[in-house]
Design a protein around this motif. Structure first.
Motif, PDB file in Angstrom:
ATOM      1  N   ARG A  52       0.854  -1.185   0.000  1.00 44.77           N
ATOM      2  CA  ARG A  52       0.000   0.000   0.000  1.00 44.77           C
ATOM      3  C   ARG A  52       0.886   1.229   0.000  1.00 44.77           C
ATOM      4  O   ARG A  52       1.919   1.262   0.660  1.00 44.77           O
ATOM      5  CB  ARG A  52      -0.899  -0.017   1.234  1.00 44.77           C
ATOM      6  CG  ARG A  52      -1.909  -1.141   1.133  1.00 44.77           C
ATOM      7  CD  ARG A  52      -2.781  -1.340   2.318  1.00 44.77           C
ATOM      8  NE  ARG A  52      -3.150  -0.157   3.057  1.00 44.77           N
ATOM      9  CZ  ARG A  52      -3.835  -0.193   4.181  1.00 44.77           C
ATOM     10  NH1 ARG A  52      -4.214  -1.344   4.668  1.00 44.77           N
ATOM     11  NH2 ARG A  52      -4.143   0.908   4.814  1.00 44.77           N
ATOM     12  N   PHE A  54       2.500   4.738   0.864  1.00 37.94           N
ATOM     13  CA  PHE A  54       2.655   5.465   2.123  1.00 37.94           C
ATOM     14  C   PHE A  54       1.737   6.687   2.077  1.00 37.94           C
ATOM     15  O   PHE A  54       1.759   7.452   1.112  1.00 37.94           O
ATOM     16  CB  PHE A  54       4.116   5.888   2.301  1.00 37.94           C
ATOM     17  CG  PHE A  54       4.443   6.361   3.674  1.00 37.94           C
ATOM     18  CD1 PHE A  54       4.454   5.475   4.741  1.00 37.94           C
ATOM     19  CD2 PHE A  54       4.742   7.689   3.917  1.00 37.94           C
ATOM     20  CE1 PHE A  54       4.767   5.897   6.019  1.00 37.94           C
ATOM     21  CE2 PHE A  54       5.052   8.125   5.192  1.00 37.94           C
ATOM     22  CZ  PHE A  54       5.068   7.226   6.244  1.00 37.94           C
ATOM     23  N   PRO A  55       0.892   6.869   3.087  1.00 38.78           N
ATOM     24  CA  PRO A  55      -0.071   7.972   3.036  1.00 38.78           C
ATOM     25  C   PRO A  55       0.603   9.333   3.172  1.00 38.78           C
ATOM     26  O   PRO A  55       1.655   9.468   3.779  1.00 38.78           O
ATOM     27  CB  PRO A  55      -0.981   7.702   4.238  1.00 38.78           C
ATOM     28  CG  PRO A  55      -0.145   6.905   5.173  1.00 38.78           C
ATOM     29  CD  PRO A  55       0.777   6.086   4.311  1.00 38.78           C
ATOM     30  N   THR A  56      -0.021  10.318   2.601  1.00 40.28           N
ATOM     31  CA  THR A  56       0.428  11.695   2.737  1.00 40.28           C
ATOM     32  C   THR A  56      -0.218  12.273   3.987  1.00 40.28           C
ATOM     33  O   THR A  56      -1.435  12.164   4.165  1.00 40.28           O
ATOM     34  CB  THR A  56      -0.005  12.525   1.511  1.00 40.28           C
ATOM     35  OG1 THR A  56       0.547  11.906   0.341  1.00 40.28           O
ATOM     36  CG2 THR A  56       0.469  13.951   1.615  1.00 40.28           C
ATOM     37  N   ALA A  57       0.593  12.849   4.857  1.00 37.14           N
ATOM     38  CA  ALA A  57       0.063  13.462   6.077  1.00 37.14           C
ATOM     39  C   ALA A  57      -0.685  14.736   5.698  1.00 37.14           C
ATOM     40  O   ALA A  57      -0.185  15.547   4.912  1.00 37.14           O
ATOM     41  CB  ALA A  57       1.194  13.779   7.039  1.00 37.14           C
ATOM     42  N   GLU A  72      -2.242  15.987  11.577  1.00 36.06           N
ATOM     43  CA  GLU A  72      -1.711  14.743  11.042  1.00 36.06           C
ATOM     44  C   GLU A  72      -0.417  15.122  10.355  1.00 36.06           C
ATOM     45  O   GLU A  72      -0.436  15.857   9.361  1.00 36.06           O
ATOM     46  CB  GLU A  72      -2.696  14.112  10.053  1.00 36.06           C
ATOM     47  CG  GLU A  72      -2.244  12.756   9.560  1.00 36.06           C
ATOM     48  CD  GLU A  72      -3.260  12.124   8.628  1.00 36.06           C
ATOM     49  OE1 GLU A  72      -4.256  11.576   9.130  1.00 36.06           O
ATOM     50  OE2 GLU A  72      -3.036  12.204   7.401  1.00 36.06           O
ATOM     51  N   ILE A 133      -0.428   6.325  12.131  1.00 32.76           N
ATOM     52  CA  ILE A 133      -1.151   6.019  10.893  1.00 32.76           C
ATOM     53  C   ILE A 133      -0.338   5.101  10.000  1.00 32.76           C
ATOM     54  O   ILE A 133      -0.859   4.154   9.414  1.00 32.76           O
ATOM     55  CB  ILE A 133      -1.502   7.323  10.125  1.00 32.76           C
ATOM     56  CG1 ILE A 133      -2.324   8.267  11.000  1.00 32.76           C
ATOM     57  CG2 ILE A 133      -2.211   7.011   8.812  1.00 32.76           C
ATOM     58  CD1 ILE A 133      -3.659   7.723  11.434  1.00 32.76           C
ATOM     59  N   ALA A 134       0.965   5.364   9.882  1.00 28.75           N
ATOM     60  CA  ALA A 134       1.819   4.566   9.001  1.00 28.75           C
ATOM     61  C   ALA A 134       3.272   4.718   9.430  1.00 28.75           C
ATOM     62  O   ALA A 134       3.655   5.729  10.019  1.00 28.75           O
ATOM     63  CB  ALA A 134       1.657   5.015   7.554  1.00 28.75           C
ATOM     64  N   GLN A 136       7.214   3.901   7.660  1.00 25.87           N
ATOM     65  CA  GLN A 136       7.988   3.444   6.510  1.00 25.87           C
ATOM     66  C   GLN A 136       9.419   3.926   6.687  1.00 25.87           C
ATOM     67  O   GLN A 136       9.668   5.133   6.719  1.00 25.87           O
ATOM     68  CB  GLN A 136       7.401   3.975   5.207  1.00 25.87           C
ATOM     69  CG  GLN A 136       8.126   3.457   3.978  1.00 25.87           C
ATOM     70  CD  GLN A 136       7.496   3.984   2.709  1.00 25.87           C
ATOM     71  OE1 GLN A 136       7.285   5.184   2.560  1.00 25.87           O
ATOM     72  NE2 GLN A 136       7.184   3.077   1.793  1.00 25.87           N
ATOM     73  N   VAL A 141       3.711   8.668   9.989  1.00 27.76           N
ATOM     74  CA  VAL A 141       2.629   9.646   9.993  1.00 27.76           C
ATOM     75  C   VAL A 141       1.895   9.471  11.318  1.00 27.76           C
ATOM     76  O   VAL A 141       1.444   8.372  11.648  1.00 27.76           O
ATOM     77  CB  VAL A 141       1.658   9.442   8.806  1.00 27.76           C
ATOM     78  CG1 VAL A 141       0.473  10.393   8.918  1.00 27.76           C
ATOM     79  CG2 VAL A 141       2.390   9.651   7.477  1.00 27.76           C
ATOM     80  N   ARG A 143      -1.123  11.089  13.982  1.00 23.91           N
ATOM     81  CA  ARG A 143      -2.326  11.931  14.076  1.00 23.91           C
ATOM     82  C   ARG A 143      -2.552  12.251  15.543  1.00 23.91           C
ATOM     83  O   ARG A 143      -2.497  11.370  16.402  1.00 23.91           O
ATOM     84  CB  ARG A 143      -3.540  11.190  13.514  1.00 23.91           C
ATOM     85  CG  ARG A 143      -4.820  12.019  13.560  1.00 23.91           C
ATOM     86  CD  ARG A 143      -5.959  11.351  12.810  1.00 23.91           C
ATOM     87  NE  ARG A 143      -6.519  10.217  13.502  1.00 23.91           N
ATOM     88  CZ  ARG A 143      -7.637  10.257  14.237  1.00 23.91           C
ATOM     89  NH1 ARG A 143      -8.305  11.377  14.359  1.00 23.91           N
ATOM     90  NH2 ARG A 143      -8.077   9.166  14.827  1.00 23.91           N
TER      91      ARG A 143
END
Length: 151
Positions: A52, A54-57, A72, A133-134, A136, A141, A143
């Protein structure tokens, strides 16, 4: 006498069956192929799931966005985040990132520390919450949001 005749008939039938089964020089029979199995060359490897992204904060690296207790942010080791004094949470530092993130709020009276994996949550004296949240590599990240006693 009837019993002897029946016993003789059974013995003869058994002898006949044994002779019919064991008289072949062809060797053992091969087991029937399983119709659910495909030959080796037809098997295909299952696709490996793609990682998946890596989410953007939402607030990127703007740690000032956390002052009001709701943000976040993308963090690395050594980042310090300050919150409004109403939360009664001292400056919070990210001290380690591996499979988990170590977050420490420290002042002269002591400290609160959390070591949280992805999805893990902590609560600073019921006034401020934190969630991982994640993770890597050497970044994560986080929150933050007000707790029940916050503001």
């Amino acid at each position: 006498m009837h019993r002897k005749a029946t016993l003789a008939a059974l013995t003869a039938a058994l002898a006949l069956a044994t002779a019919a089964c064991g008289g072949s020089d062809a060797g053992p029979e091969e087991p029937a192929a399983d119709p659910t199995m495909r030959p080796q060359q037809e098997r295909t490897a299952l696709p490996t799931p793609s990682p998946r992204p890596f989410p953007t904060a939402a607030d990127g690296e703007d740690y000032g966005a956390c002052f009001d207790g709701e943000c976040e942010v993308l963090v690395t080791v050594g980042i310090e985040i300050e919150f409004d004094g109403d939360f009664r949470v001292p400056p919070t530092t990210v001290e380690q990132i591996s499979d988990a993130v170590t977050v420490v709020a420290r002042d002269s009276s002591g400290y609160l520390s959390f070591n949280l994996g992805v999805g893990g949550r902590g609560n600073f004296q019921n006034s401020l919450n934190v969630e991982v949240i994640a993770v890597q590599g050497e970044q994560a990240v986080l929150r933050f949001w007000p707790g029940e006693a916050g503001r």
